[in-house]
Design an enzyme around this catalytic site. Structure first.
Site, PDB file in Angstrom:
ATOM      1  N   ARG A   1       0.842  -1.199   0.000  1.00 18.39           N
ATOM      2  CA  ARG A   1       0.000   0.000   0.000  1.00 18.39           C
ATOM      3  C   ARG A   1       0.880   1.254   0.000  1.00 18.39           C
ATOM      4  O   ARG A   1       0.577   2.231  -0.686  1.00 18.39           O
ATOM      5  CB  ARG A   1      -0.942   0.006   1.208  1.00 18.39           C
TER       6      ARG A   1
ATOM      7  N   CYS B   1      -1.392   5.717   9.268  1.00 20.21           N
ATOM      8  CA  CYS B   1      -1.711   4.436   8.620  1.00 20.21           C
ATOM      9  C   CYS B   1      -2.819   4.723   7.617  1.00 20.21           C
ATOM     10  O   CYS B   1      -2.797   5.748   6.946  1.00 20.21           O
ATOM     11  CB  CYS B   1      -2.104   3.385   9.657  1.00 20.21           C
TER      12      CYS B   1
END
Length: 290
Positions: A180, A238
């Site tokens: 990611r 995050c």
């Protein structure tokens, strides 16, 4: 300040061994991205006396493109939730889940931020409790209301404006999975990649195969390897501010302070004017900065 409690210590506390007059409140934060059945997992089996905490509705406000997928709730909402879990002033709070404390760390961070000092993560969570041969119970616990009085601002935070330049003045850690960060996949947020200047440090590397946090010395080595130092200000994000709290807990165990970007990449990527970098390097491309 201690972050973890192991299952043997918790078992002793629940049995009255070494008690100091403080109650122990157990909070079960069963939640995982893509699994909406936390309450059902809790009902099927949880630590004796544990109260279920719904991360999506009690540890977050409604999703907002301007604040992220799991924005922090208001202080008033959080205090009302904590009281509904039966938390009283002076209690010792132990939070856990069944995913290596990836979700429970959100509650740990929020209570620390709200001025609660005696809050701990159960190292290894439900799995460690079961591996030790300790019993679980099923069904739901409905405690009497608590009287906890919460505050705000005990833990450092940064906003999107600070995140934009943090990588040049300090160290910005991206706690998501490496793919990611690199922009190879993005399952939930509008754009793939990372905040320019951020360094990849996946939260999963905080844990051993048993789901417990690595020893403090190993965590210090891990974080030193990505550039963490006491003389450099560190901040963490995050996807939506949940697992970043796990990273902050791990940093705390290792002896490093760190700030949280609550909106994280879900907030950042929703603003078209915010640049997104891809690849392995902090500012984009294939070669990380030295």
């Amino acid at each position: 300040m201690q972050t973890l409690m192991d299952v043997a210590e918790l078992k002793d506390r629940l049995g009255g061994v070494g008690q100091t007059g403080k109650r122990t409140v157990l909070l079960d934060v069963r939640w995982e991205l893509g699994d909406p059945n936390g309450r059902e997992h809790y009902l099927a089996g949880h630590l004796p006396g544990a109260v279920f905490v719904d991360l999506a509705t009690e540890l977050a406000g409604p999703a907002d493109p301007g604040r992220g997928r799991h924005p922090l709730p208001s202080l008033e909402q959080f205090q009302a939730s904590a009281r509904s879990w039966g938390v009283r002033s002076g209690d010792v709070v132990v939070a856990y889940d069944n995913t290596g404390n990836m979700a429970a760390a959100r509650l740990w961070w929020m209570l620390r931020n709200a001025g609660v000092a005696d809050v701990y993560l159960l190292d290894g969570g439900l799995a460690a409790w079961g591996a030790a041969g300790f019993d679980v119970e099923s069904g739901e616990r409905r405690p009497a209301g608590g009287d906890i009085l919460l505050s705000d601002g005990a833990m450092p935070v940064i906003d999107a404006g600070q995140a934009a330049s943090w990588g040049r003045q300090g160290l910005l850690l991206d706690a998501r999975a490496g793919e990611r960060y690199r922009g190879e996949i993005e399952p939930v947020d509008p754009r793939a990649g990372h905040i320019p200047g951020a360094v990849s440090a996946p939260t999963s590397a905080n844990l051993g195969p048993d789901g417990k946090f690595l020893p403090a010395e190993q965590l210090r080595e891990r974080f030193a390897g990505v550039g963490v130092r006491l003389d450099i200000a560190t901040a963490v994000y995050c996807g939506s501010g949940v697992t970043a709290a796990h990273q902050i807990a791990a940093l705390s165990i290792a002896g490093f302070p760190a700030a949280l970007f609550p909106g994280s990449f879900s907030e950042w990527s929703n603003k078209p004017s915010n640049e997104v970098a891809t690849g392995t390097a902090p500012y984009g491309g294939g070669t990380p900065a030295p």
